[in-house]
Design an enzyme around this catalytic site. Sequence first.
Site, PDB file in Angstrom:
ATOM      1  CG  ASP A 348     -64.869 135.404  18.739  1.00  0.00           C
ATOM      2  OD1 ASP A 348     -64.052 136.255  18.372  1.00  0.00           O
ATOM      3  OD2 ASP A 348     -65.190 135.232  19.925  1.00  0.00           O
ATOM      4  CG  ASP A 676     -67.606 133.936  22.957  1.00  0.00           C
ATOM      5  OD1 ASP A 676     -67.397 134.967  22.285  1.00  0.00           O
ATOM      6  OD2 ASP A 676     -66.752 133.432  23.700  1.00  0.00           O
ATOM      7  CG  ASP A 680     -68.891 137.465  18.439  1.00  0.00           C
ATOM      8  OD1 ASP A 680     -68.108 138.037  17.668  1.00  0.00           O
ATOM      9  OD2 ASP A 680     -68.526 136.846  19.457  1.00  0.00           O
TER      10      ASP A 680
END
Length: 935
Positions: A348, A676, A680
């Site tokens: 990410d 995070d 996700d």
Amino acid sequence: MEKTRQARSTGRRPAAAASGTADPAHHGLPLHEVVLLLGTDHVQGLASAEVARRQIQFGANVLPRSRGGGIFRKLARQFNNPLVYVLLAAAAVTLFLGEYLDSGVILAVVLVNTVIGFVQEVRAEAALDALHSLVRTRAVVVRDGQRLEVPSEDLVPGDLVLLEAGDKVPADLRLVRLSGLRADESALTGESEAVAKDEVVLPPTTPVADRRNMVYSGTLVTAGTGAGVVVAIGGETELGEIHRLMGAVQPVATPLTQKLARFSMTLTVAILALAAVTFLAGVARGQEPAQMFTAAVALAVGAIPEGLPAAVTVTLAIGVRRMARRRAVVRRLPVVETLGSTTVICSDKTGTFTENQMTVRGLWTPAGSYDVTGSGYGPEGRILPAGAGAGAGAGVQGAVEAAGGAAAQDVALHWSLLAGGACNDAKVVREGDVWQVQGDPTEAAMLVAAGKGGVDTAQFLAATPRRSALPFTSERLYMATLHSPRLPDGSGTGKDTVLVKGAVERVLELCAWQMDSHGANAHLNKQAVLEVAHRFAGTGLRVLATATMHLPAGTVLSEANLHGQLTLTGLQAMFDPPREAAAAAVRACHQAGVAVKMITGDHVGTAATIAEAVGITADRADGTALTGAELGAIPADQLPDAVERATVFARVSPEQKLRLIGALQSRGHVVAMTGDGVNDAPALRQANVGIAMGRSGTEVAKEASDIVLTDDDFATIEAAVEEGRNVFDNLTKFIVWTLPTNMGEGLVILVAILAGATLPVLPTQILWINMTTAVCLGLMLAFEPKEPGLMSRPPRAPGRPLLTWTLTLRILLVSTLLVAGTWWIFELELDSGASLAEARTAAVNVFVAVELFYLFSCRSLTRSVWRIGFFSNRWVILGVVVQAAGQLAITYSPVMNGLFHTAPIGVDTWLRILGIAVLASLVVAVDKRFRRHAF
């Protein structure tokens, strides 16, 4: 819409759409139709009686719970592993032979492995439980025209919910009215900036991240106020869709567990086949079946590597400890090795490659351009003329003085910083060693920049308090505040000050002048300002303009009295900066043959800029940067190729992240996924290794992950990959060391049966060899330090077997040397007049001595022990000393002689034993030298 009508008429909930909301058209319908479909009133709310009826119909606003069976079923699943079958067989054999201590040890290993697996499965369920905490809050609703505060669990579709800054959104809402409402949706969508909301009707195909007329369960209101009607609760929300995805994802078996499963199955079949051959061969030669069964059992005991499970657990545990020292906390043991086999890292952007802290990096005024140093929300940093550099040795105090000097010399800079800091609703507070934001991250960045410039906004607001404001909206695209000076008696007088910040083009429409360095008005050069703004935007920065004006005291602040009256003070350019160590970590991963891809819910332009900054190539022209919409248009059979080629994926949904991970895995990749946010979590569970951020990560992401980074730094992943490779190396070394002994013991017995000779070693002596050498010698390899060049070689191919052909040949070579040496000394001792017990004692010590010398060779599979340092692993030296003491005890202790049927031997026998061990060591050294290029 028709689907919703039918569902309501039949008393059933609307079917969940792919997006996760009860009706994906809610954001695409005019407000009056949404109100009509939900049977509500957007002013008075629902009647209490209707709320009660709907609570019965729709249930509580909570996420559904799913369980993987009861305790006994979870425990039973832990035994479904070939390695456990081997252990249970070994325990049964040793129990049959009356070796109760050894049987108990093996069963204890099985019990430990079972408990660890059970605990890990229970902890995995906590990932789903963590989602429930996101919707356990209280909500302010309007029912029967009255404002009420109720538990969020009591909400029903059609409820009218009131929102203000700081509220956690309790359900998916279609907004019916708002004032400057902004929401932080980063945990759900990956969008790093707070999203400005409005009431505009959107196309039905609008992705979740762009639905400005909706707010979603679990997100946070950062600014403004608003009201919305509930369109989805519980499992029908976007958060509920993520919950469903997580519940449907089956954790992927790690390469280590897969390889060990295949290896254990092969070993089990081979041991049973060898034992059967031994039994049949002996019976065919006229031996007693009972005697041959005992011999076959002895062969099985010798061939089973009892120490393997303990070695795997200890090696992984040591890897866990080493990773913890490098700020990576491992939650599931086998993934330690999996990291070493990783071929692709999907990360990410927000909070991983970047700081997840908006930071002003550039300033422009009509008098000049400035660079802003420092990163994040901390006050450390300074404002310098563009290109001047940060200088060396300047402390924080010096930075503030330098910054204040720049603002004093350029009055426009002072007013630009003041507008950014005072026309602002955010707060930055220190919690321990971390600066936290209360409010919009963009406003926080401007507030911090003002402090770096020496502008005390708190002092300004105390002397000139805010009297009124025009909040930022998606239509207005700017925020304006009106400030009146305060006299000692508390009254206001004189001229009022207006401060404005907002989108460049919109603020320029309101400006007639621009401020020079002395604070005077000058002609506005709109084209020059736009060119500067475009230059900032071209580097991935978000640009806001600041302006000011004065009004007569008592004037009402309105859009009308701003138009054409403002003076432009400057531009502020900001972005979420990349982490300092991210670029070096990406380079190290590329050098190690590990591909790095960025998967984010943010805009493709921002993602591509960060990707370029940290060394991940991203070019829209050649297809290396793709959006979620573009991914959705790619046919399923072409998706793996497109995913393989691309390096950046922007504006992707949680379900698309799952597809991306699956597409890479379908091509044989071992995928590590970092993240995070709540969005996700499903991908973290789907990946071979899920890595969550410890500082900025949500509890949902942490619980869904295998590893948690305590410093949120991508560079830590590179360090963890290095440790993972070392773990796999050490496990391979142990297996290459232990298998020749097990194979040699089995072959010694097989040869004895086929030749009709006396057994050179007894089953109890075999157990002594296996258990003591595994603990004292083999386990010491788990402490072996990393070899040079570990991160300069490509990752292991996912399909590569645990033992390569080269290593298999080495195992066969050492096994042959063991069998030959054992038989030679056994026969030689008998021919020399030694007793059977003495000859067997010599044979047992040959096994241990060859293993001891071979241990030093296995410390590196390609290098000599002298090149890696003879004393670089002091645990090996300690193990050798303890093992030697044990061999002296079993040889000369009367008690041990009675237990293990051994007898003392002379010095000449010891010399022959050492000669065999040295000769075997030399043969292995020659083989290593000629085969080292085969690895």
